[in-house]
Design a protein around this motif. Structure first.
Motif, PDB file in Angstrom:
ATOM      1  N   ILE A  51      43.710-108.271 -29.688  1.00 34.64           N
ATOM      2  CA  ILE A  51      43.021-108.483 -28.405  1.00 34.64           C
ATOM      3  C   ILE A  51      41.522-108.682 -28.656  1.00 34.64           C
ATOM      4  CG2 ILE A  51      42.475-107.426 -26.148  1.00 34.64           C
ATOM      5  CD1 ILE A  51      45.033-105.778 -26.414  1.00 34.64           C
ATOM      6  N   ASP A  52      40.927-109.579 -27.919  1.00 36.01           N
ATOM      7  CA  ASP A  52      39.463-109.689 -27.913  1.00 36.01           C
ATOM      8  C   ASP A  52      39.063-110.384 -26.618  1.00 36.01           C
ATOM      9  OD1 ASP A  52      37.382-109.455 -30.583  1.00 36.01           O
ATOM     10  OD2 ASP A  52      36.595-110.360 -28.742  1.00 36.01           O
ATOM     11  N   ARG A  53      37.854-110.074 -26.140  1.00 34.78           N
ATOM     12  CA  ARG A  53      37.420-110.772 -24.927  1.00 34.78           C
ATOM     13  C   ARG A  53      36.556-111.984 -25.275  1.00 34.78           C
ATOM     14  NH1 ARG A  53      33.381-106.520 -21.939  1.00 34.78           N
ATOM     15  NH2 ARG A  53      32.418-105.634 -23.761  1.00 34.78           N
ATOM     16  N   ARG A  76      40.070-107.742 -21.981  1.00 35.49           N
ATOM     17  CA  ARG A  76      39.211-106.600 -22.290  1.00 35.49           C
ATOM     18  C   ARG A  76      40.098-105.484 -22.802  1.00 35.49           C
ATOM     19  NH1 ARG A  76      37.816-104.664 -17.417  1.00 35.49           N
ATOM     20  NH2 ARG A  76      39.204-106.146 -16.457  1.00 35.49           N
ATOM     21  N   PHE A  77      39.581-104.665 -23.727  1.00 36.74           N
ATOM     22  CA  PHE A  77      40.471-103.618 -24.254  1.00 36.74           C
ATOM     23  C   PHE A  77      40.727-102.513 -23.234  1.00 36.74           C
ATOM     24  CE2 PHE A  77      36.635-102.715 -27.230  1.00 36.74           C
ATOM     25  CZ  PHE A  77      36.045-101.788 -26.382  1.00 36.74           C
ATOM     26  N   SER A  78      39.928-102.442 -22.196  1.00 35.82           N
ATOM     27  CA  SER A  78      40.210-101.468 -21.134  1.00 35.82           C
ATOM     28  C   SER A  78      41.513-101.833 -20.425  1.00 35.82           C
ATOM     29  CB  SER A  78      39.067-101.445 -20.119  1.00 35.82           C
ATOM     30  OG  SER A  78      38.853-102.742 -19.614  1.00 35.82           O
ATOM     31  N   GLU A 213      31.779 -97.830 -20.613  1.00 38.32           N
ATOM     32  CA  GLU A 213      32.902 -97.682 -19.665  1.00 38.32           C
ATOM     33  C   GLU A 213      34.173 -98.252 -20.281  1.00 38.32           C
ATOM     34  OE1 GLU A 213      29.962 -99.008 -19.018  1.00 38.32           O
ATOM     35  OE2 GLU A 213      29.246 -98.520 -17.019  1.00 38.32           O
ATOM     36  N   GLU A 214      34.019 -99.396 -20.971  1.00 34.62           N
ATOM     37  CA  GLU A 214      35.161-100.037 -21.619  1.00 34.62           C
ATOM     38  C   GLU A 214      35.790 -99.101 -22.651  1.00 34.62           C
ATOM     39  OE1 GLU A 214      36.775-103.278 -21.866  1.00 34.62           O
ATOM     40  OE2 GLU A 214      36.098-103.238 -19.814  1.00 34.62           O
ATOM     41  N   LEU A 215      34.938 -98.435 -23.421  1.00 36.22           N
ATOM     42  CA  LEU A 215      35.424 -97.574 -24.496  1.00 36.22           C
ATOM     43  C   LEU A 215      36.236 -96.405 -23.945  1.00 36.22           C
ATOM     44  CD1 LEU A 215      35.507 -96.621 -27.430  1.00 36.22           C
ATOM     45  CD2 LEU A 215      33.216 -95.661 -27.140  1.00 36.22           C
TER      46      LEU A 215
HETATM   47  C1  LIG Z   1      33.045-105.215 -34.717  1.00 34.13           C
HETATM   48  S1  LIG Z   1      33.925-106.557 -34.056  1.00 34.13           S
HETATM   49  C2  LIG Z   1      35.523-106.381 -34.749  1.00 34.13           C
HETATM   50  C3  LIG Z   1      35.657-106.958 -36.101  1.00 34.13           C
HETATM   51  C4  LIG Z   1      37.076-106.942 -36.631  1.00 34.13           C
HETATM   52  N1  LIG Z   1      37.564-105.601 -36.786  1.00 34.13           N
HETATM   53  C5  LIG Z   1      37.167-107.691 -37.944  1.00 34.13           C
HETATM   54  O1  LIG Z   1      37.451-107.048 -38.955  1.00 34.13           O
HETATM   55  O2  LIG Z   1      36.949-108.903 -37.967  1.00 34.13           O
HETATM   56  C6  LIG Z   1      34.198-106.070 -32.424  1.00 34.13           C
HETATM   57  C7  LIG Z   1      34.978-107.091 -31.609  1.00 34.13           C
HETATM   58  O3  LIG Z   1      35.383-106.434 -30.418  1.00 34.13           O
HETATM   59  C8  LIG Z   1      35.242-107.309 -29.337  1.00 34.13           C
HETATM   60  N2  LIG Z   1      35.060-106.481 -28.144  1.00 34.13           N
HETATM   61  C9  LIG Z   1      34.032-105.654 -27.871  1.00 34.13           C
HETATM   62  N3  LIG Z   1      34.224-105.049 -26.688  1.00 34.13           N
HETATM   63  C10 LIG Z   1      35.421-105.497 -26.226  1.00 34.13           C
HETATM   64  C11 LIG Z   1      36.180-105.216 -25.068  1.00 34.13           C
HETATM   65  N4  LIG Z   1      35.741-104.362 -24.144  1.00 34.13           N
HETATM   66  N5  LIG Z   1      37.371-105.815 -24.911  1.00 34.13           N
HETATM   67  C12 LIG Z   1      37.837-106.688 -25.852  1.00 34.13           C
HETATM   68  N6  LIG Z   1      37.156-107.003 -26.967  1.00 34.13           N
HETATM   69  C13 LIG Z   1      35.957-106.418 -27.156  1.00 34.13           C
HETATM   70  C14 LIG Z   1      34.030-108.153 -29.666  1.00 34.13           C
HETATM   71  O4  LIG Z   1      34.079-109.378 -28.995  1.00 34.13           O
HETATM   72  C15 LIG Z   1      34.170-108.290 -31.181  1.00 34.13           C
HETATM   73  O5  LIG Z   1      34.841-109.474 -31.525  1.00 34.13           O
END
Ligand SMILES: C[S@@+](CC[C@H](N)C(=O)[O-])C[C@H]1O[C@@H](n2cnc3c(N)ncnc32)[C@H](O)[C@@H]1O
Length: 290
Positions: A51-53, A76-78, A213-215
């Motif tokens: 998942i990623d936004r 969103r991961f939420s 909030e997302e976390l």
């Molecule tokens: C540190 S990077 C992850 C890198 C990944 N683990 C790798 O090894 O390539 C964090 C990722 O989380 C995504 N992200 C951050 N907040 C998010 C959310 N609330 N929902 C979904 N994706 C999110 C960002 O867009 C980013 O691509």
């Protein structure tokens, strides 16, 4: 040259997360797919829901990791639980959250996260979202700006910085990262090695993307998605995030939902910190569903 992201604590994640070699795992921050690549290589029988936004990150990962065992979802991961349920999975063996920005955000052109770049002040991880850093900087009242720089940047010169931003935007709208960095640098001159805009840029990023909030929502949703014995691994990069993870895990333990596997957070080895300086501040906490 393609932008790559070195996965932080890659080996530690594989050991902590992969309780089942043909399990289903959610990489809720798949980014450029560094961790997922390791998971897929370690166990051929497993499935990963990534998942990623960030659409741009998903496009790159789709090209890079071609696997029949990988589902990619823009969300969103939420919203992880409904997104995973929609794919037909009611529970999973492990979930990874590697929060924060990726190399893509900092290095790619026109994402507007870096104070070193002369580009539009954007900072949206999801480019379909309306709110940008430019809107925050030019529209928020001075007090609100000062409060967010204080709260999310832990910046002691927050009021001075907010005042400088407001007085500058009265003359001309602030539109670029380098312009904002110069305003901050002028307001609070440089002390030590860290650029004086670092904390303000962190605060704006957290605000624009509602990161805290997302976390919290992701940990709660993730705990409800794990099988008994399944693991939730969270890598955080600053104290505000780590505090949320620590308290959320404690609460889940109190409710009898989680066993906390890491009494103290794990940190990258000295060697990893030398090879990949962006891993320096990483903290890994692991919880197991009871
Ligand atoms: C540190 S990077 C992850 C890198 C990944 N683990 C790798 O090894 O390539 C964090 C990722 O989380 C995504 N992200 C951050 N907040 C998010 C959310 N609330 N929902 C979904 N994706 C999110 C960002 O867009 C980013 O691509």
């Amino acid at each position: 040259m393609p932008i790559t992201h070195i996965p932080v604590m890659g080996q530690e994640i594989l050991e902590a997360l992969m309780v089942n070699s043909d399990g289903v795992y959610v990489d809720a921050t798949i980014g450029l797919g560094g961790h997922t690549e390791g998971i897929l290589q370690k166990a051929e029988g497993c499935t990963v829901i990534g998942i990623d936004r960030d659409e741009e990150a998903l496009e790159i990962t789709k090209e890079r990791l071609k696997s029949g065992h990988l589902h990619l979802v823009k969300d969103r991961f939420s919203n992880m639980k409904p997104a995973v349920n929609e794919l037909g999975y009611n529970e999973v063996d492990g979930i990874l959250l590697d929060i924060g920005v990726s190399t893509l955000h900092l290095k790619a052109d026109n994402r507007g996260f870096s104070f070193m770049k002369d580009e539009a002040l954007d900072m949206r991880m999801d480019q379909e979202q309306k709110l940008t850093a430019e809107e925050v900087v030019n529209r928020y009242p001075e007090k609100e700006l000062a409060d967010l720089v204080w709260k999310y940047g832990e910046e002691r010169f927050s009021r001075k910085i907010a005042r400088a931003i407001v007085s500058s935007r009265l003359k001309k709208r602030i539109t670029s990262c380098s312009e904002l960095a110069a305003i901050i640098e002028k307001a609070v001159w440089r002390r030590g090695k860290i650029h004086p805009a670092t904390r303000t840029f962190q605060a704006l990023r957290i605000e624009v993307n509602r990161e805290l909030e997302e976390l919290q929502a992701a940990i709660d949703g993730g705990a409800g998605l794990l099988k008994k014995g399944g693991r939730l691994c969270v890598i955080s990069y600053h104290s505000l995030e780590d505090r949320i993870v620590k308290h959320a895990f404690r609460q889940l333990a109190k409710e009898g939902v989680f066993n906390i596997i890491t009494r103290k957070p794990l940190v990258p080895s000295r060697q990893e910190r030398i090879i990949n300086p962006s891993s320096r501040s990483a903290k890994l906490r692991v919880g197991e569903k009871i």
